[in-house]
Design an enzyme around this catalytic site. Structure first.
Site, PDB file in Angstrom:
ATOM      1  N   LEU A 226       5.199  -8.957   6.417  1.00  7.63           N
ATOM      2  CA  LEU A 226       4.173  -9.540   5.562  1.00  7.63           C
ATOM      3  C   LEU A 226       4.395  -9.046   4.145  1.00  7.63           C
ATOM      4  CD1 LEU A 226       0.919  -9.255   7.742  1.00  7.63           C
ATOM      5  CD2 LEU A 226       2.259 -11.312   7.269  1.00  7.63           C
ATOM      6  N   ASP A 227       4.149  -9.908   3.179  1.00  5.82           N
ATOM      7  CA  ASP A 227       4.341  -9.529   1.785  1.00  5.82           C
ATOM      8  C   ASP A 227       3.398  -8.408   1.376  1.00  5.82           C
ATOM      9  OD1 ASP A 227       6.175 -11.596   1.719  1.00  5.82           O
ATOM     10  OD2 ASP A 227       4.705 -13.054   0.966  1.00  5.82           O
ATOM     11  N   PHE A 228       3.708  -7.815   0.249  1.00  6.88           N
ATOM     12  CA  PHE A 228       2.913  -6.700  -0.266  1.00  6.88           C
ATOM     13  C   PHE A 228       1.466  -7.114  -0.477  1.00  6.88           C
ATOM     14  CE2 PHE A 228       1.432  -4.025  -3.842  1.00  6.88           C
ATOM     15  CZ  PHE A 228       1.594  -2.778  -3.261  1.00  6.88           C
TER      16      PHE A 228
END
Length: 385
Positions: A226-228
């Protein structure tokens, strides 16, 4: 000669019989010396000694010969094993039995109870046989060196490990060693924004691995990324095969996201997102797109796709000129994000659900035990880095 000057450790010599004429005649001495000791006979003198046998002049070699164990021919070792071997025909066999576990128990002797010999992963050979009650670890190592134990028809080695498919024999006898299916551990984690899905970050940002429970063996594998700035469901497993099954494109597991954008999609934009949008790394499309409602300028949508390319959902909306203000993963394959699992918290998946996810038989059918019931969500402090 004084006592200290007498020679020590003199060899034993049988006394030779004196000539008949030199034997002292007459009644025994009445004084209390050595000759007067013993039980008196009917006439008041000491009774005659019983006649000696041919080997009476020699002392016993050891206590073993005195109790009847000198002829077993097994050398040093357990007296119990020697006694039982003697009961079964002596130790002259070219292949003596490996241990007392394979022998009938002697009268009045308690058989050693074997331990639970069901394992979930390969174990050292001497540990497995010792737990089954075959013998002690030291004895088993000696049998391995002597070539009395084989694995799959080949002589075993000291320190060798055996697994579910190995056939272990002791002196040709097959040993019943049971291996249960190893059930992986799966952790559900609600990732908040501001954490990176990586162990090493040059910028030193917080990582999701800092909050996970410690493993005694192995390491956590993140299922997808998952992205930041993306929150939601992350799965962590300690089994590489299960991780590959959950992530490989050929299995086509759906990922479901809740997306909040500024504005609403028109029919043409919805159709483009479902048919496919060309990105720099190839064509990308949603499998489903549902309207989730909203208030004001923000609007929610529920979308699913079967791959997990970097920032794929955000880039698809950005390709249409739309800005994603919130992105959250709510489902990965058949696993939903529990509503009780708040941000930054994790919980173990119940064993029955893990078996269903991995395609394994239930614990009772596999001979295993349900050691990890569904636990309550937990929040752990980040580990010191």
């Amino acid at each position: 000669m004084s006592t200290s000057q007498k020679p020590k450790n003199r060899p034993f010599k049988a006394k030779s019989a004196k000539p008949q004429e030199s034997v002292r005649q007459g009644p025994p001495s009445d004084h209390g010396g050595r000759r007067g000791r013993g039980r008196p006979d009917a006439e008041g003198g000491r009774g005659a000694r019983p006649p000696r046998g041919d080997d009476e002049g020699r002392q016993p070699k050891s206590n073993a010969s005195a109790i009847g164990l000198s002829d077993l021919g097994l050398g040093r070792g357990s007296w119990r094993a020697k006694r039982q071997a003697a009961a079964l025909g002596g130790g002259n066999s070219a292949y003596p039995l490996a241990s007392s576990e394979l022998l009938p128990t002697a009268e009045g002797e308690r058989r050693r109870k074997p331990e639970d010999s069901t394992y979930t992963e390969p174990q050292r050979l001497h540990k497995v046989l010792a737990a089954a009650g075959i013998g002690s670890r030291r004895e088993i190592e000696e049998w391995i060196v002597a070539g009395r134990i084989s694995v799959n028809g080949e002589p075993a080695d000291v320190g060798q490990k055996v697994g579910p498919g190995d056939r272990v024999r002791v002196n040709g006898k097959l040993m019943p060693i049971r291996f249960a299916v190893r059930i992986p551990r799966v952790v559900l984690y609600h990732k908040p924004e501001g954490e990176i899905v990586s162990r090493d970050d040059p910028e030193g940002r917080p990582t999701v691995f800092d909050r996970l429970p410690n493993l005694r063996k192995g390491r956590w594998i993140a299922v997808g990324r998952l992205d930041f700035n993306t929150s939601g469901l992350l799965l962590f497993v300690n089994d590489g095969d299960l991780a590959n099954k959950l992530m490989h494109p050929r299995y086509e597991l759906d990922r479901e996201y809740a997306v909040r954008i500024l504005g609403e999609l028109d029919d043409a934009q919805k159709d483009a997102l479902l048919k496919g949008i060309e990105l720099e790394d190839g064509l990308a499309r949603f499998n489903t797109l549902l309207d989730g409602g909203g208030e004001g300028a923000n609007h929610w949508y529920r979308v699913t796709l079967s791959e997990g390319r970097n920032r794929e959902v955000r880039r698809m909306f950005e390709a249409l000129g739309l800005t994603v203000s919130r992105l959250m993963r709510v489902r990965y394959g058949p696993v939903l994000l529990p509503s009780r699992l708040k941000r930054g918290m994790w919980e173990d998946m119940p064993v029955e659900q893990v078996c269903a996810l991995a395609g394994l038989p239930k614990p009772d059918a596999a001979g295993g035990k349900a050691k990890r019931p569904g636990s309550q969500p937990r929040r752990t402090q980040p580990h010191s880095r």
